[in-house]
Every structure is written in C-alpha cells, then in structure tokens.
Design a protein around this motif. Sequence first.
Motif, PDB file in Angstrom:
ATOM      1  N   THR A 262      42.589  33.124  42.051  1.00  0.00           N
ATOM      2  CA  THR A 262      41.643  34.236  42.084  1.00  0.00           C
ATOM      3  C   THR A 262      40.341  33.766  42.721  1.00  0.00           C
ATOM      4  OG1 THR A 262      42.646  35.218  40.106  1.00  0.00           O
ATOM      5  CG2 THR A 262      40.411  35.944  40.680  1.00  0.00           C
ATOM      6  N   TYR A 263      39.940  32.551  42.350  1.00  0.00           N
ATOM      7  CA  TYR A 263      38.791  31.889  42.973  1.00  0.00           C
ATOM      8  C   TYR A 263      39.334  30.645  43.676  1.00  0.00           C
ATOM      9  CZ  TYR A 263      36.358  34.618  39.342  1.00  0.00           C
ATOM     10  OH  TYR A 263      35.916  35.613  38.507  1.00  0.00           O
TER      11      TYR A 263
ATOM     12  N   ARG B 265      41.452  31.469  36.343  1.00  0.00           N
ATOM     13  CA  ARG B 265      41.266  32.175  37.614  1.00  0.00           C
ATOM     14  C   ARG B 265      41.201  31.200  38.780  1.00  0.00           C
ATOM     15  NH1 ARG B 265      36.754  36.704  35.797  1.00  0.00           N
ATOM     16  NH2 ARG B 265      38.140  37.867  34.406  1.00  0.00           N
TER      17      ARG B 265
ATOM     18  N   ASP C  43      44.902  30.024  39.275  1.00  0.00           N
ATOM     19  CA  ASP C  43      45.828  31.010  39.865  1.00  0.00           C
ATOM     20  C   ASP C  43      45.395  31.491  41.243  1.00  0.00           C
ATOM     21  OD1 ASP C  43      43.945  33.107  39.591  1.00  0.00           O
ATOM     22  OD2 ASP C  43      44.951  34.004  37.869  1.00  0.00           O
TER      23      ASP C  43
END
Length: 80
Positions: A27-28, A22, A25
Amino acid sequence: MSIELDETRPKWRQVADILRARIADGTYPPGARVPSVVAITEEFGIAIVTAQKALKALREEGSIRTEVGMGSYVTGRSPH
C-alpha cells in the motif's frame, strides 16, 4: 470516520502495526510517503503524540525515514 482500535492494547502499537502491514502489502511501496501525523490522527481518531509515537517506532526499526519539513517515507527495508 476513524478506524476502531482495541481499547485493551496501546493505540500507538496498533497504529504502527497497521502502517507496518500497509508497508508490507505494498500500500505504501518503497520511496512512498506515509501519512502525516495529522492524517494519522484523523484516520485513527488518536492524539498527535500517539501518532508521533507510532511513526517513531517505524523509524527506529528502519521501516521509514523522516525528512524534516518533508514527511516520512518508506525505506524499502522489510519491517521486523
């Protein structure tokens, strides 16, 4: 509902891998707060100590930093 984890692998490693992905990618993104230990236990259906171990692994590799009383944040460094 919690995410299904593979019973043949250590759960903390699987959770660390998911959080690492994450981060990778976006996301965070860098500077973003990662979920708390409580949020991780709820999402993955794991024990608090397991969630703490996953976050510790990310902290030790430099992917996140933790500020006592504030939470854990993405450092911006690439995960290994």
